[in-house]
Motif scaffolding. Structure first.
Motif, short mmCIF file in Angstrom:
data_model
loop_
_atom_site.label_atom_id
_atom_site.label_comp_id
_atom_site.label_asym_id
_atom_site.label_seq_id
_atom_site.Cartn_x
_atom_site.Cartn_y
_atom_site.Cartn_z
N THR A 197 2.06 9.42 -5.95
CA THR A 197 2.62 10.74 -5.68
C THR A 197 3.65 11.10 -6.74
O THR A 197 3.64 12.21 -7.30
N ARG A 240 1.00 4.23 -2.90
CA ARG A 240 0.84 5.67 -2.62
C ARG A 240 2.04 6.46 -3.11
O ARG A 240 1.91 7.54 -3.69
N SER A 241 3.24 5.91 -2.92
CA SER A 241 4.45 6.57 -3.37
C SER A 241 4.47 6.70 -4.89
O SER A 241 4.83 7.76 -5.43
N ASP A 249 0.83 -1.21 0.00
CA ASP A 249 0.00 0.00 0.00
C ASP A 249 0.86 1.25 0.00
O ASP A 249 0.56 2.22 -0.72
#
Length: 82
Positions: free
Chosen positions: A70, A66-67, A62
């Motif tokens: 971004t 998310r990284s 997860d």
């Protein structure tokens, strides 16, 4: 019974991942892996399996997602400016 399921009998193997909600509010992810073993005549004889706590792996996956999201957002904004 699971051994009677045609899909399970055909594959002889099943893997599922699911989560448990604990009393303290935390979530634990579990990997449930089963194998169907046969007797000498080829008939289903036994199901063996194991549960594994994969919470840490899921948290890392997860965080990686998310990284990546971004990074993608920053890259797309930077590319649009040029």
């Amino acid at each position: 019974m699971l051994a009677d399921s045609q899909a399970f009998r055909d594959a002889n193997h099943r893997v599922r991942e699911y989560r448990f909600y604990c009393k303290d509010g935390s979530v634990r992810w579990i990997r449930d892996e089963l194998r169907l073993l046969h007797d000498e005549q080829g008939e289903p004889a036994e199901i063996v399996g194991a549960w594994m706590d994969i919470t840490q792996r899921r948290e890392i996956e997860d965080a990686l997602e998310r990284s990546e999201a971004t990074f993608r957002t920053i890259f797309e904004k930077h590319s649009a400016v040029k």
